[in-house]
Scaffold this active site. Structure first.
Site, short mmCIF file in Angstrom:
data_model
loop_
_atom_site.label_atom_id
_atom_site.label_comp_id
_atom_site.label_asym_id
_atom_site.label_seq_id
_atom_site.Cartn_x
_atom_site.Cartn_y
_atom_site.Cartn_z
N ASN A 10 0.88 -1.17 0.00
CA ASN A 10 0.00 0.00 0.00
C ASN A 10 0.91 1.21 0.00
O ASN A 10 1.53 1.52 1.01
CB ASN A 10 -0.90 -0.02 1.25
CG ASN A 10 -1.72 1.25 1.40
OD1 ASN A 10 -1.73 2.10 0.50
ND2 ASN A 10 -2.40 1.39 2.53
N TRP A 11 0.99 1.85 -1.16
CA TRP A 11 1.94 2.97 -1.28
C TRP A 11 1.44 4.24 -0.60
O TRP A 11 2.18 5.20 -0.48
CB TRP A 11 2.21 3.23 -2.77
CG TRP A 11 3.25 2.29 -3.34
CD1 TRP A 11 3.76 1.17 -2.75
CD2 TRP A 11 3.90 2.42 -4.60
NE1 TRP A 11 4.68 0.59 -3.57
CE2 TRP A 11 4.79 1.34 -4.71
CE3 TRP A 11 3.81 3.34 -5.66
CZ2 TRP A 11 5.60 1.14 -5.84
CZ3 TRP A 11 4.60 3.15 -6.78
CH2 TRP A 11 5.50 2.07 -6.86
N LYS A 12 0.15 4.27 -0.24
CA LYS A 12 -0.44 5.47 0.39
C LYS A 12 -0.16 6.70 -0.49
O LYS A 12 -0.19 6.57 -1.70
CB LYS A 12 0.10 5.62 1.82
CG LYS A 12 -0.09 4.31 2.61
CD LYS A 12 0.12 4.45 4.08
CE LYS A 12 -0.10 3.10 4.75
NZ LYS A 12 0.04 3.14 6.19
N HIS A 95 -9.39 1.35 4.69
CA HIS A 95 -8.13 1.46 5.44
C HIS A 95 -8.36 2.35 6.66
O HIS A 95 -9.15 3.29 6.61
CB HIS A 95 -7.04 2.05 4.54
CG HIS A 95 -5.68 1.94 5.14
ND1 HIS A 95 -5.23 2.83 6.08
CD2 HIS A 95 -4.71 1.02 5.00
CE1 HIS A 95 -4.01 2.47 6.47
NE2 HIS A 95 -3.67 1.37 5.83
N GLU A 97 -6.70 4.68 7.78
CA GLU A 97 -6.46 6.11 7.52
C GLU A 97 -7.68 6.74 6.87
O GLU A 97 -8.01 7.90 7.16
CB GLU A 97 -5.19 6.26 6.66
CG GLU A 97 -3.95 5.98 7.49
CD GLU A 97 -2.79 5.35 6.73
OE1 GLU A 97 -2.75 5.40 5.49
OE2 GLU A 97 -1.90 4.78 7.42
N GLU A 167 -5.23 -4.98 10.34
CA GLU A 167 -4.18 -3.99 10.57
C GLU A 167 -4.44 -3.25 11.88
O GLU A 167 -5.20 -2.27 11.90
CB GLU A 167 -4.17 -2.96 9.43
CG GLU A 167 -3.92 -3.54 8.07
CD GLU A 167 -3.32 -2.52 7.12
OE1 GLU A 167 -2.29 -2.83 6.53
OE2 GLU A 167 -3.86 -1.41 6.99
N GLY A 173 2.82 2.07 10.71
CA GLY A 173 3.79 3.15 10.57
C GLY A 173 4.54 3.47 11.86
O GLY A 173 5.21 4.49 11.95
N SER A 213 3.64 -2.44 10.06
CA SER A 213 5.09 -2.55 10.23
C SER A 213 5.66 -3.90 9.80
O SER A 213 6.62 -4.39 10.41
CB SER A 213 5.49 -2.21 11.68
OG SER A 213 5.10 -0.88 12.00
N GLY A 234 3.00 -1.22 4.15
CA GLY A 234 3.07 0.21 3.84
C GLY A 234 4.49 0.62 3.51
O GLY A 234 4.98 0.38 2.40
N GLY A 235 5.17 1.20 4.46
CA GLY A 235 6.52 1.76 4.25
C GLY A 235 7.48 0.83 3.53
O GLY A 235 8.20 1.26 2.61
P1 13P Z 1 3.23 0.20 7.57
O1 13P Z 1 3.68 -1.09 6.93
O2 13P Z 1 3.98 1.38 7.08
O3 13P Z 1 3.13 0.09 9.06
O4 13P Z 1 1.71 0.43 7.05
C1 13P Z 1 0.80 -0.59 7.14
C2 13P Z 1 -0.41 -0.22 6.39
O5 13P Z 1 -1.16 0.66 6.77
C3 13P Z 1 -0.67 -0.94 5.12
O6 13P Z 1 -1.96 -0.68 4.65
#
Ligand code: 13P
Length: 250
Positions: A10-12, A95, A97, A167, A173, A213, A234-235
């Site tokens: 997930n590149w956000k 998600h 967010e 999640e 994050g 993470s 994510g990251g």
């Molecule tokens: P991180 O891997 O950066 O913690 O993010 C997880 C996430 O929200 C994937 O959708």
């Protein structure tokens, strides 16, 4: 049949279209795999670049959101047909967010899942508890509610197509991963709920991912758990070392 592991990124809100082209070109050789499915979910404006760059590789391209109407006066929203026409196969829905910053509700998540399925898109439905909820001991109650409402009115055939991503909000994050046992406990709980709602076939077919993470150092332990079918990353999906997550078992 065993469920295939899915390494999903997930590149956000991180890459421009030209950065997307460059990163996917770098990513292609390192994520090549016959055993693991690879998906990168990118911002809407990056989709054409991502689809073009991923051509001929094993990378599937997903969106990070969609709207649940077909078309019309919804300024700024993206319709399912637009995603399909652009070459997208999957879409992240609900998600934390989007729920937290943009007020998305379980009912909207349910509408979006149905709309995605109607158009042949695979929904990746996110759920997860806050730290406060975990400390209050209501994690599984909360997750069950999110999944139950998200799946409302889906047939068994539809339910099987949905991918659920657990999640925990406190692990996103933050570098603070749920332990593999904590992640397994909830992913198993989600599978148990699917069994209650739809029976064994749906429970055994539906893929449940863990996100929060995930990195090259912890993916193997997480993905080895019986009820964890991969990760939503994510990251760590913004770097070529994402390939180490795809090849977690090497
Ligand atoms: P991180 O891997 O950066 O913690 O993010 C997880 C996430 O929200 C994937 O959708």
């Amino acid at each position: 049949m065993a469920r295939r592991i899915l390494a999903a990124g997930n590149w956000k809100m991180n890459k421009t279209p030209s950065e997307t082209t460059a990163l996917i070109n770098e990513m292609k050789p390192v994520v090549a795999s016959d055993d693991v499915d690879v998906l990168l979910c990118v911002p809407a404006i990056d989709i054409p670049a991502a689809v073009e760059a991923a051509k001929g590789s094993n990378i599937q391209i997903g969106a990070e959101n969609l709207y649940y109407e077909e078309k019309g006066a919804y300024t700024g929203e993206i319709a399912p047909d637009m995603l399909v026409d652009a070459g997208v196969t999957h879409v992240i829905i609900g998600h934390s967010e989007r729920r937290g910053y943009f007020g998305e509700t379980d009912e909207q998540v349910n509408k979006k899942i149905k709309k995605a399925l109607e158009h042949g898109l695979v929904p990746v439905m996110c759920c997860g508890e806050s730290l406060e909820q975990r400390e209050q001991g209501v994690t599984m109650d909360w997750i069950r509610m999110q999944v139950k409402i998200g799946f409302q009115d889906l047939t068994a055939d539809e339910a099987k197509k949905v991918i659920v991503a657990y999640e925990p909000i406190w692990a996103i994050g933050t570098g603070k991963t749920a332990t593999s046992d904590q992640a397994e406990e909830v992913c198993k709980g989600i599978r148990d709920l699917l069994r209650e709602l739809y029976g064994d076939d749906v429970a055994e077919t539906t893929r449940v991912l863990y996100g929060g993470s995930v990195n090259p150092g912890n993916a193997a332990e997480l993905f080895a758990k019986p009820d964890i079918d991969g990760g939503l990353v994510g990251g760590a999906s913004l770097k070529t070392s994402f390939g180490e997550i795809v090849h977690y078992n090497k």
